[in-house]
Design an enzyme around this catalytic site. Structure first.
Site, PDB file in Angstrom:
ATOM      1  CG  ASP A   1      37.590  50.647  35.475  1.00 10.47           C
ATOM      2  OD1 ASP A   1      37.538  50.697  36.695  1.00 10.47           O
ATOM      3  OD2 ASP A   1      37.126  51.473  34.599  1.00 10.47           O
ATOM      4  CB  SER A   2      39.204  45.037  38.716  1.00  7.48           C
ATOM      5  OG  SER A   2      39.820  45.471  39.958  1.00  7.48           O
ATOM      6  CB  THR A   3      34.630  44.572  41.321  1.00  4.92           C
ATOM      7  OG1 THR A   3      35.244  43.119  41.241  1.00  4.92           O
ATOM      8  CG2 THR A   3      33.705  44.627  40.415  1.00  4.92           C
ATOM      9  CG  ASP A   4      36.617  46.182  46.306  1.00  5.42           C
ATOM     10  OD1 ASP A   4      37.217  47.009  45.872  1.00  5.42           O
ATOM     11  OD2 ASP A   4      35.741  46.337  47.152  1.00  5.42           O
TER      12      ASP A   4
ATOM     13  N   GLY B   1      38.760  38.541  31.900  1.00  9.99           N
ATOM     14  CA  GLY B   1      39.772  39.222  31.519  1.00  9.99           C
ATOM     15  C   GLY B   1      41.283  38.412  31.789  1.00  9.99           C
TER      16      GLY B   1
ATOM     17  CD  GLN C   1      29.394  41.740  38.704  1.00 11.16           C
ATOM     18  OE1 GLN C   1      30.187  41.976  39.400  1.00 11.16           O
ATOM     19  NE2 GLN C   1      29.747  42.071  37.274  1.00 11.16           N
TER      20      GLN C   1
ATOM     21  CD  GLU D   1      32.574  44.233  32.824  1.00 10.77           C
ATOM     22  OE1 GLU D   1      32.970  45.065  33.174  1.00 10.77           O
ATOM     23  OE2 GLU D   1      31.964  43.497  33.570  1.00 10.77           O
TER      24      GLU D   1
ATOM     25  CG  HIS E   1      35.965  56.717  35.196  1.00  9.94           C
ATOM     26  ND1 HIS E   1      34.412  56.971  35.636  1.00  9.94           N
ATOM     27  CD2 HIS E   1      36.061  55.414  35.066  1.00  9.94           C
ATOM     28  CE1 HIS E   1      34.026  55.608  35.946  1.00  9.94           C
ATOM     29  NE2 HIS E   1      34.804  54.715  35.481  1.00  9.94           N
TER      30      HIS E   1
END
Lengths: 290, 290
Positions: free
Chosen positions: B155-158, B138, B31, B106, B62
């Site tokens: 705890d991801s992105t979209d 993951g 990315q 990650e 958080h």
């Protein structure tokens, strides 16, 4: 080329929505009024370049403004709305058959007339027989009227231009005098997040707290207002919004809501630590608030 | 001339922040990573053009991700974080001395290394001796590891690009298998307001609900995420976030929080009617969710 409406949330933050067209724009005696059509938010209207209400989420603001106090004192019979020219607060109020009179004091008749024309679902109940429209300065009205009210709804713009006087201690003091013993005042109370609005929030709360025995702040998720974290003030002579909460009023009256519910009522008074901290009155910030 | 960073919240809505400068930009294997400095939000970082964390309000996301599950099961000892490359979730986890191990999986090592360099307050605890960094996929990790966990933090992105697999039923099923009997999964759960994110919210909830005996959604005011109304999923084998809530954990451990508190914990599960309606599983929308 796409056209966008952009609103500055601060000098450094902008919120923009793609519009299909501007369908009305006029400078009234008090402010610039404009209406736009958009796919994402439906029709919306602005005063001096700030979005006041849009078809997509105006229900959140108006439900939270009205159903919170009505669930604390269902005996409310006479209501004063200051501002609220789009009619959304009046619409929610008229859902209570027990309310006998709603005096709406809006300084700018043009706002009411254009919202009746261009936002008819929001302005739908301004012709209810209980509603009396007074196109006057709200601050002057509360100083001079002799009428008593059970609920005062301060549905104002930000404290600029026509809205400035509706954030003064004098104004709140006059409201206090007009309220019956079970009386409640609710007001739009800005946002806790960006600095300028946070300062207004702090000053507004400090003023209300000095005048009303009970003064609290509650919140709602309103995505189209700056930061999406919007606050309301709840001030009263004796009724506490949680201790005196009557949770089943809407159910017993068969009032259906899209945002408000019993749990939301209580939850809306649960403030994040950083907001609570900003509202502590012995915060040095509050010395010499005028 | 002022420079702005603009993020599309939908095709028709943009959120923009004035920036002083872009201080880093690189396309990693997965990315595009960029860091910017701004007056209003401090330093922030983006992945593929979407703001992930900023110094101004990353504490909200958080704190709400971590202190909610930790207040339901203070016996949590082993934690798996999926994603979370900025280190904010790990930072909050390390405040609990009772936690013995934190495996953070990650996919993009570059996110971790750049956040350590450019967002040091967020990434401050990635070198804690209990933390093990695994730069892996993951979804593959949860399929193949034999380790058991008491808490899984997604705890991801979209669900685009690297984040897509972290929103599948297979992934949640594998997480379920790794969890101990008191185990909890929390995940970032998009927003209920704009249509595209609302659809993801609905699908995500439907999948979790089919797998976990307890699956609920909770919310926080996060002004810099789309709509400001952000959701988290809480899924567990047996612990209920309200019925099993231990309200005094943070106080007993002297953990100070800026957003989270006891009342917020409960309030965050009080959803507006329109959100509840969208999450009702017998909604026709949910037929044939894959």
């Amino acid at each position: 080329m796409a056209r966008w409406f952009s609103e500055p949330w601060t000098d450094d933050i902008k919120f923009s929505v793609k519009i299909n067209k501007r369908i009305f724009s006029k400078k009234s005696k008090y402010q610039k009024i404009a209406f736009y059509d958009s796919d994402e938010l439906g029709r919306f209207f602005t005063l001096d370049g700030y979005m006041m209400a849009n078809e997509r989420d105006e229900f959140i603001y108006h439900e939270m403004m009205i159903h919170v106090p009505m669930s604390v004192n269902p005996e409310i019979k006479s209501v004063l709305v200051i501002g609220g020219g789009d009619g959304g607060s009046v619409r929610e109020l008229t859902r209570y058959a027990s309310i006998q009179s709603i005096d709406m004091v809006e300084i700018d008749e043009e706002v009411v007339r254009t919202c009746e024309r261009y936002l008819p679902l929001t302005a739908s109940k301004l012709r209810d027989p209980r509603v009396k429209l007074l196109f006057e300065n709200g601050a002057l009205y509360v100083r001079e009227t002799g009428r008593k009210y059970d609920l005062i709804v301060v549905d104002s713009t930000d404290p600029y231009g026509a809205g400035t006087e509706l954030f003064t201690a004098d104004f709140y003091q006059n409201c206090f005098k007009l309220l019956s013993s079970g009386g409640i005042l609710v007001n739009q109370h800005e946002s806790p997040y960006f600095d300028e609005m946070k300062t207004i929030m702090q000053k507004t709360h400090a003023k209300l707290k000095k005048i009303f025995p009970i003064a609290l702040v509650y919140q709602a998720f309103i995505p189209t207002y700056a930061s999406g974290h919007w606050l309301f003030g709840f001030a009263s002579k004796k009724l506490h919004p949680i201790d005196n909460f009557k949770p089943d009023i809407q159910k017993s009256l068969n009032i259906k809501t899209k945002y408000y519910n019993k749990k939301i009522h209580i939850a809306s008074f649960a403030l994040p630590n950083y907001v609570k901290q900003a509202l502590i009155i012995d915060n040095p910030f509050f010395n010499n608030i005028k």
